[in-house]
Design a protein around this motif. Structure first.
Motif, PDB file in Angstrom:
ATOM      1  N   LYS A   2       0.838  -1.190   0.000  1.00  0.00           N
ATOM      2  CA  LYS A   2       0.000   0.000   0.000  1.00  0.00           C
ATOM      3  C   LYS A   2       0.882   1.252   0.000  1.00  0.00           C
ATOM      4  O   LYS A   2       1.412   1.657   1.035  1.00  0.00           O
ATOM      5  CB  LYS A   2      -0.937  -0.025   1.194  1.00  0.00           C
ATOM      6  CG  LYS A   2      -1.941  -1.181   1.128  1.00  0.00           C
ATOM      7  CD  LYS A   2      -2.986  -1.092   2.202  1.00  0.00           C
ATOM      8  CE  LYS A   2      -4.030  -2.180   2.007  1.00  0.00           C
ATOM      9  NZ  LYS A   2      -5.115  -2.090   3.008  1.00  0.00           N
ATOM     10  N   MET A  26      -3.497   8.859   1.442  1.00  0.00           N
ATOM     11  CA  MET A  26      -3.964   7.719   2.236  1.00  0.00           C
ATOM     12  C   MET A  26      -5.264   7.148   1.671  1.00  0.00           C
ATOM     13  O   MET A  26      -5.489   5.929   1.709  1.00  0.00           O
ATOM     14  CB  MET A  26      -4.130   8.117   3.704  1.00  0.00           C
ATOM     15  CG  MET A  26      -2.823   8.369   4.420  1.00  0.00           C
ATOM     16  SD  MET A  26      -2.932   8.221   6.245  1.00  0.00           S
ATOM     17  CE  MET A  26      -4.179   9.448   6.608  1.00  0.00           C
ATOM     18  N   ALA A  29      -4.270   5.018  -1.171  1.00  0.00           N
ATOM     19  CA  ALA A  29      -3.619   3.797  -0.713  1.00  0.00           C
ATOM     20  C   ALA A  29      -4.557   2.894   0.083  1.00  0.00           C
ATOM     21  O   ALA A  29      -4.186   1.780   0.450  1.00  0.00           O
ATOM     22  CB  ALA A  29      -2.407   4.146   0.144  1.00  0.00           C
ATOM     23  N   ASP A  30      -5.751   3.392   0.386  1.00  0.00           N
ATOM     24  CA  ASP A  30      -6.747   2.654   1.164  1.00  0.00           C
ATOM     25  C   ASP A  30      -6.240   2.341   2.567  1.00  0.00           C
ATOM     26  O   ASP A  30      -6.320   1.208   3.040  1.00  0.00           O
ATOM     27  CB  ASP A  30      -7.151   1.363   0.440  1.00  0.00           C
ATOM     28  CG  ASP A  30      -8.395   0.725   1.055  1.00  0.00           C
ATOM     29  OD1 ASP A  30      -9.193   1.455   1.666  1.00  0.00           O
ATOM     30  OD2 ASP A  30      -8.549  -0.508   0.936  1.00  0.00           O
ATOM     31  N   ILE A  31      -5.685   3.364   3.222  1.00  0.00           N
ATOM     32  CA  ILE A  31      -5.224   3.225   4.597  1.00  0.00           C
ATOM     33  C   ILE A  31      -5.728   4.410   5.418  1.00  0.00           C
ATOM     34  O   ILE A  31      -6.041   5.472   4.863  1.00  0.00           O
ATOM     35  CB  ILE A  31      -3.679   3.142   4.698  1.00  0.00           C
ATOM     36  CG1 ILE A  31      -3.033   4.412   4.101  1.00  0.00           C
ATOM     37  CG2 ILE A  31      -3.142   1.893   4.021  1.00  0.00           C
ATOM     38  CD1 ILE A  31      -1.517   4.469   4.258  1.00  0.00           C
ATOM     39  N   THR A  32      -5.840   4.222   6.718  1.00  0.00           N
ATOM     40  CA  THR A  32      -6.223   5.309   7.614  1.00  0.00           C
ATOM     41  C   THR A  32      -5.075   5.711   8.531  1.00  0.00           C
ATOM     42  O   THR A  32      -5.125   6.764   9.159  1.00  0.00           O
ATOM     43  CB  THR A  32      -7.433   4.906   8.472  1.00  0.00           C
ATOM     44  OG1 THR A  32      -7.124   3.687   9.180  1.00  0.00           O
ATOM     45  CG2 THR A  32      -8.667   4.689   7.604  1.00  0.00           C
ATOM     46  N   ALA A  34      -0.703   5.693   8.384  1.00  0.00           N
ATOM     47  CA  ALA A  34       0.499   5.426   7.585  1.00  0.00           C
ATOM     48  C   ALA A  34       1.606   4.891   8.481  1.00  0.00           C
ATOM     49  O   ALA A  34       1.756   5.324   9.633  1.00  0.00           O
ATOM     50  CB  ALA A  34       0.965   6.700   6.892  1.00  0.00           C
ATOM     51  N   SER A  35       2.375   3.946   7.960  1.00  0.00           N
ATOM     52  CA  SER A  35       3.539   3.460   8.707  1.00  0.00           C
ATOM     53  C   SER A  35       4.685   4.450   8.624  1.00  0.00           C
ATOM     54  O   SER A  35       5.490   4.574   9.548  1.00  0.00           O
ATOM     55  CB  SER A  35       3.991   2.100   8.172  1.00  0.00           C
ATOM     56  OG  SER A  35       4.383   2.201   6.809  1.00  0.00           O
ATOM     57  N   CYS A  62       1.490   9.062  12.386  1.00  0.00           N
ATOM     58  CA  CYS A  62       2.795   8.430  12.577  1.00  0.00           C
ATOM     59  C   CYS A  62       3.862   9.511  12.693  1.00  0.00           C
ATOM     60  O   CYS A  62       3.642  10.666  12.298  1.00  0.00           O
ATOM     61  CB  CYS A  62       3.135   7.466  11.439  1.00  0.00           C
ATOM     62  SG  CYS A  62       3.682   8.255   9.912  1.00  0.00           S
ATOM     63  N   GLY A  92       1.874   2.015   3.807  1.00  0.00           N
ATOM     64  CA  GLY A  92       1.070   1.250   4.743  1.00  0.00           C
ATOM     65  C   GLY A  92       1.460  -0.215   4.714  1.00  0.00           C
ATOM     66  O   GLY A  92       2.209  -0.659   3.850  1.00  0.00           O
ATOM     67  N   GLY A  93       0.957  -0.969   5.653  1.00  0.00           N
ATOM     68  CA  GLY A  93       1.256  -2.399   5.690  1.00  0.00           C
ATOM     69  C   GLY A  93       2.669  -2.672   6.171  1.00  0.00           C
ATOM     70  O   GLY A  93       3.180  -2.006   7.077  1.00  0.00           O
ATOM     71  N   ASN A  96       7.863   0.168   5.264  1.00  0.00           N
ATOM     72  CA  ASN A  96       8.030   1.371   6.059  1.00  0.00           C
ATOM     73  C   ASN A  96       9.459   1.867   5.959  1.00  0.00           C
ATOM     74  O   ASN A  96      10.365   1.138   5.525  1.00  0.00           O
ATOM     75  CB  ASN A  96       7.660   1.121   7.523  1.00  0.00           C
ATOM     76  CG  ASN A  96       8.518   0.053   8.153  1.00  0.00           C
ATOM     77  OD1 ASN A  96       9.606   0.329   8.650  1.00  0.00           O
ATOM     78  ND2 ASN A  96       8.043  -1.200   8.136  1.00  0.00           N
TER      79      ASN A  96
END
Length: 362
Positions: A2, A26, A29-32, A34-35, A62, A92-93, A96
């Motif tokens: 992601k 975000m 990337a379909d994330i809420t 971020a790493s 983050c 994401g995921g 990182n």
């Protein structure tokens, strides 16, 4: 994997631009959460970047925020000069960015430096590096560099991207005018004897052979290409430096970097057509090296390339045509960093492209 980018422009250097860029990336990337984030800001933010960095950390949830300010920034969608803007790449995921203290020796380091923070000891340590120098064309304007969501006093970023395979390479874009010739004599920054001839004579002959003209040599376009062997230059494993001046009385040539007796030198010419063709080859080689479709890329490009000549970023155009829809982030700087023939080099008029794919073995 992601990963996504976003570029947001505004009328002033406001943290709101950063917040909007983070939320947009975000969403893509379909994330809420971020790493980690790479945050690039235009020079309007350089004098006080911390509010923008803090806004990025809050929006991304983050503190792994890395990046710098630069004269121009870009994503795969567009580029920006002379206007306040923020460009981000969110992760994401399992992918990182981590500070260098956690990296393994075989992992290349993402390297960003302010001009006044550069030094040869740091550049030539045991780490393989790729990246660029932030700041304006001459390195004296406002610039700032940050990692871990804070502007640092060191003026450097030393980080690595975990969970990925990396393929990275410098594209020089130089038309080589002469065969490699050995340097017989130097005096500090001056080349005084080249292939048993006056350096001015060799350059004048090369310029006439190329252009079939007696017009003055365009010194701002001439590059000295050098390596420890002729074979290295012929194989594209060379370093380069700018030509500063020609002494008409002695026939010597002053370069921006001192070279050594015994090294080999070719004269080169900055050439947009060659630059475009060389970058195309570089993209193809890196994609082949990864042996899988790249998930994202980073590009560090010279201020003398990009859209500065005709309003079109041909480098960006080449990459997006070859790798459509791939998230890409980068900036225009005043120096590019790449590892060539096992040694980190500070380059000019180059583009350092790094492509990343998911590492299923990590």
């Amino acid at each position: 994997m992601k990963v996504a980018t976003s570029l947001v422009l505004g009328n002033r250097a406001s943290p709101t631009l950063v917040t909007d860029a983070i939320y947009t990336a975000m969403l893509k990337a379909d994330i809420t959460v971020a790493s980690s984030v790479i945050l690039l800001l235009t020079s309007e933010f350089a004098s006080d970047p911390q509010p923008a960095i803090t806004a990025a950390a809050k929006a991304a949830n983050c503190t792994q925020i890395f990046g710098c300010s630069a004269t121009g920034i870009f994503t795969e969608e567009d580029w920006v000069l002379d206007s306040p803007a923020a460009a981000v790449m969110v992760f994401g995921g399992d992918v990182n960015i981590q500070t260098a203290k956690h990296h393994q020796p075989e992992q290349a380091l993402l390297t960003i430096s302010a001009p006044n923070a550069m030094n040869s000891t740091w550049l030539n340590d045991s780490n393989m590096r790729y990246g660029g120098i932030s700041g304006d064309a001459v390195g004296h304007g406002p610039f700032s560099v940050w990692q871990n969501a804070k502007g640092g006093n060191t003026g450097k970023v030393d980080a690595f991207i975990a969970g990925v395979k990396l393929a990275t390479k410098a594209s020089h874009g130089i038309r080589i005018l002469t065969k490699p010739k050995q340097i017989q004599q130097t005096n500090d920054f001056d080349i005084t004897l080249l292939d048993n001839k006056l350096p001015q004579t060799t350059l004048q002959k090369a310029w006439y052979s190329h252009g079939k003209t007696s017009a003055p040599i365009p010194l701002h376009l001439i590059m000295a290409i050098y390596a420890d062997s002729a074979e290295a230059i012929n194989h594209g494993e060379f370093s380069q430096t700018n030509l500063i001046s020609i002494d008409e009385n002695t026939g010597s040539i002053t370069l921006a970097k001192p070279l050594n007796t015994g090294q080999f030198l070719s004269w080169g010419l900055r050439d947009p057509i060659i630059a475009e063709a060389d970058l195309l080859l570089t993209v193809q080689q890196l994609a082949q090296e990864l042996d899988t479709a790249p998930a994202f890329g980073l590009l560090f490009s010279c201020l003398g390339r990009g859209p500065f000549n005709d309003g079109i970023d041909h480098d960006l155009q080449v990459i997006t045509q070859q790798l459509p829809n791939m998230p890409l982030l980068g900036f225009y700087g005043n120096g590019e960093i790449a590892n060539i023939a096992g040694q980190n080099q500070l380059l000019s008029y180059s583009a350092v492209l790094s492509l990343f794919a998911e590492d299923n073995d990590s």
